[in-house]
Design a protein around this motif. Structure first.
Motif, PDB file in Angstrom:
ATOM      1  N   LEU A 168      16.252  41.648 -44.542  1.00 50.79           N
ATOM      2  CA  LEU A 168      14.885  42.018 -44.909  1.00 50.79           C
ATOM      3  C   LEU A 168      14.544  43.233 -44.062  1.00 50.79           C
ATOM      4  N   ALA A 169      14.392  44.380 -44.699  1.00 48.26           N
ATOM      5  CA  ALA A 169      14.067  45.616 -43.990  1.00 48.26           C
ATOM      6  C   ALA A 169      12.720  46.128 -44.491  1.00 48.26           C
ATOM      7  N   VAL A 170      11.783  46.353 -43.575  1.00 47.20           N
ATOM      8  CA  VAL A 170      10.443  46.787 -43.957  1.00 47.20           C
ATOM      9  C   VAL A 170      10.004  47.966 -43.102  1.00 47.20           C
ATOM     10  N   ASN A 171       9.098  48.742 -43.670  1.00 42.67           N
ATOM     11  CA  ASN A 171       8.511  49.895 -42.978  1.00 42.67           C
ATOM     12  C   ASN A 171       7.141  50.159 -43.581  1.00 42.67           C
ATOM     13  N   GLY A 172       6.230  50.646 -42.770  1.00 43.30           N
ATOM     14  CA  GLY A 172       4.938  51.065 -43.287  1.00 43.30           C
ATOM     15  C   GLY A 172       4.967  52.545 -43.606  1.00 43.30           C
ATOM     16  N   ASP A 173       4.296  52.949 -44.678  1.00 43.80           N
ATOM     17  CA  ASP A 173       4.352  54.366 -45.061  1.00 43.80           C
ATOM     18  C   ASP A 173       3.446  55.246 -44.210  1.00 43.80           C
ATOM     19  N   LYS A 174       2.649  54.641 -43.321  1.00 46.78           N
ATOM     20  CA  LYS A 174       1.843  55.417 -42.368  1.00 46.78           C
ATOM     21  C   LYS A 174       2.381  55.270 -40.938  1.00 46.78           C
ATOM     22  N   ASP A 175       3.631  54.881 -40.848  1.00 47.51           N
ATOM     23  CA  ASP A 175       4.313  54.781 -39.563  1.00 47.51           C
ATOM     24  C   ASP A 175       4.578  56.192 -39.046  1.00 47.51           C
ATOM     25  N   VAL A 176       4.064  56.511 -37.849  1.00 47.74           N
ATOM     26  CA  VAL A 176       4.276  57.843 -37.283  1.00 47.74           C
ATOM     27  C   VAL A 176       5.421  57.856 -36.274  1.00 47.74           C
ATOM     28  N   GLN A 228       0.466  46.752 -39.349  1.00 49.41           N
ATOM     29  CA  GLN A 228      -0.972  46.558 -39.470  1.00 49.41           C
ATOM     30  C   GLN A 228      -1.455  47.411 -40.642  1.00 49.41           C
ATOM     31  N   ARG A 229      -2.390  46.873 -41.410  1.00 45.49           N
ATOM     32  CA  ARG A 229      -2.991  47.697 -42.466  1.00 45.49           C
ATOM     33  C   ARG A 229      -3.856  48.758 -41.805  1.00 45.49           C
ATOM     34  N   CYS A 230      -3.766  49.983 -42.308  1.00 46.22           N
ATOM     35  CA  CYS A 230      -4.522  51.084 -41.714  1.00 46.22           C
ATOM     36  C   CYS A 230      -4.865  52.105 -42.786  1.00 46.22           C
ATOM     37  N   GLU A 231      -5.893  52.867 -42.525  1.00 44.99           N
ATOM     38  CA  GLU A 231      -6.342  53.875 -43.481  1.00 44.99           C
ATOM     39  C   GLU A 231      -5.730  55.240 -43.204  1.00 44.99           C
ATOM     40  N   GLU A 232      -5.373  55.510 -41.961  1.00 41.33           N
ATOM     41  CA  GLU A 232      -4.781  56.806 -41.633  1.00 41.33           C
ATOM     42  C   GLU A 232      -3.732  56.647 -40.545  1.00 41.33           C
ATOM     43  N   GLU A 233      -2.858  57.641 -40.440  1.00 40.14           N
ATOM     44  CA  GLU A 233      -1.794  57.597 -39.455  1.00 40.14           C
ATOM     45  C   GLU A 233      -2.361  57.631 -38.042  1.00 40.14           C
ATOM     46  N   SER A 234      -1.833  56.760 -37.190  1.00 41.51           N
ATOM     47  CA  SER A 234      -2.306  56.702 -35.811  1.00 41.51           C
ATOM     48  C   SER A 234      -1.353  55.849 -34.989  1.00 41.51           C
ATOM     49  N   GLU A 275      -2.822  54.453 -32.245  1.00 42.74           N
ATOM     50  CA  GLU A 275      -3.824  53.693 -31.493  1.00 42.74           C
ATOM     51  C   GLU A 275      -3.933  52.289 -32.093  1.00 42.74           C
ATOM     52  N   TYR A 276      -2.882  51.508 -31.911  1.00 50.12           N
ATOM     53  CA  TYR A 276      -2.781  50.208 -32.553  1.00 50.12           C
ATOM     54  C   TYR A 276      -3.870  49.232 -32.079  1.00 50.12           C
ATOM     55  N   GLY A 277      -4.259  49.355 -30.818  1.00 51.28           N
ATOM     56  CA  GLY A 277      -5.240  48.430 -30.260  1.00 51.28           C
ATOM     57  C   GLY A 277      -6.619  48.549 -30.879  1.00 51.28           C
ATOM     58  N   LYS A 278      -6.880  49.663 -31.566  1.00 47.81           N
ATOM     59  CA  LYS A 278      -8.187  49.839 -32.201  1.00 47.81           C
ATOM     60  C   LYS A 278      -8.282  49.121 -33.545  1.00 47.81           C
ATOM     61  N   ILE A 285      -1.212  41.771 -37.285  1.00 48.42           N
ATOM     62  CA  ILE A 285      -0.120  42.053 -38.221  1.00 48.42           C
ATOM     63  C   ILE A 285      -0.565  41.549 -39.590  1.00 48.42           C
ATOM     64  N   ASP A 286      -0.163  42.233 -40.639  1.00 50.40           N
ATOM     65  CA  ASP A 286      -0.610  41.886 -41.986  1.00 50.40           C
ATOM     66  C   ASP A 286      -0.068  40.515 -42.391  1.00 50.40           C
ATOM     67  N   PRO A 287      -0.947  39.557 -42.743  1.00 51.42           N
ATOM     68  CA  PRO A 287      -0.490  38.236 -43.193  1.00 51.42           C
ATOM     69  C   PRO A 287       0.430  38.311 -44.410  1.00 51.42           C
TER      70      PRO A 287
END
Length: 197
Positions: free
Chosen positions: A123-131, A164-170, A172-175, A180-182
């Motif tokens: 199982l290989a996963v990646n987020g498309d807003k991963d910087v 984590q679901r996010c609206e823009e690349e960042s 700053e995970y703690g904000k 983690i996305d259920p």
């Protein structure tokens, strides 16, 4: 689930992979567990390590690579670009990094060879807003991996390096309130259940 801290010394990725393999072998001595149901979950560098162990140890039942790297050079160039490094300076910067034993090892990883040697389901996963890790890594994994009916390669839209679901690349995970996305956890659970049924 067996979790352990990384070495406190300046270990490279190859050395850390032997630690992960040692943890797996420790569990394999326990007859409460079946070998084919023992897998390795790795995040980021750990995702690369999961591939490294599975490539050389075919007793690995499955691996989960979350934001793992199999194209180290492309990934480093991607990170420099995201950090605003001038493209003309990237080759010299990469060359200077090779003086450090961690980078020397990391940049020398042959991801294609690792993926092709892996026999277990993945199982290989990646987020498309991963910087930190570009989605090309998951695409390469899917392209290079020998077909297995239980393997899954998923790119999550609007997710970062920590899934984590996010609206823009960042970075700053703690904000972000969500840890983690259920939905990813549900996919992870379903994948493991397919292996262990």
């Amino acid at each position: 689930s067996l979790r352990y801290d990384d070495r406190t010394t300046d270990a490279n990725t190859s050395e850390l992979s032997t630690d992960a393999e040692g943890a797996l072998q420790f569990l394999q001595k326990d007859n409460r567990f079946r070998h084919e149901q023992m897998g390795i979950f790795g995040h980021s560098e750990g995702g690369t390590i999961a591939w490294m162990v599975a490539a050389r140890n075919h007793t690995v039942g499955f691996i989960v690579s979350m934001g793992g790297v199999v194209a180290p050079m492309e990934t480093m160039v991607f990170q420099f670009c995201k950090a605003g490094v001038d493209s003309s300076q990237i080759p010299a910067t990469l060359e200077s990094l090779k003086q450090h034993r961690w980078f020397e090892c990391f940049l020398d990883i042959n991801g294609k060879k690792l993926v092709r040697k892996c026999r277990c389901p993945v199982l290989a996963v990646n987020g498309d807003k991963d910087v930190q890790v570009p989605i090309c890594n998951v695409k390469y994994m899917q392209q290079w991996k020998k077909p297995h009916p239980l393997s899954e390669f998923v790119i999550y839209p609007d997710h970062n390096h920590l899934m984590q679901r996010c609206e823009e690349e960042s970075v700053e995970y703690g904000k972000i309130e969500e840890t983690i996305d259920p939905a990813f956890l549900a996919e992870l659970t379903a994948f493991i259940q397919k292996i262990c049924r």
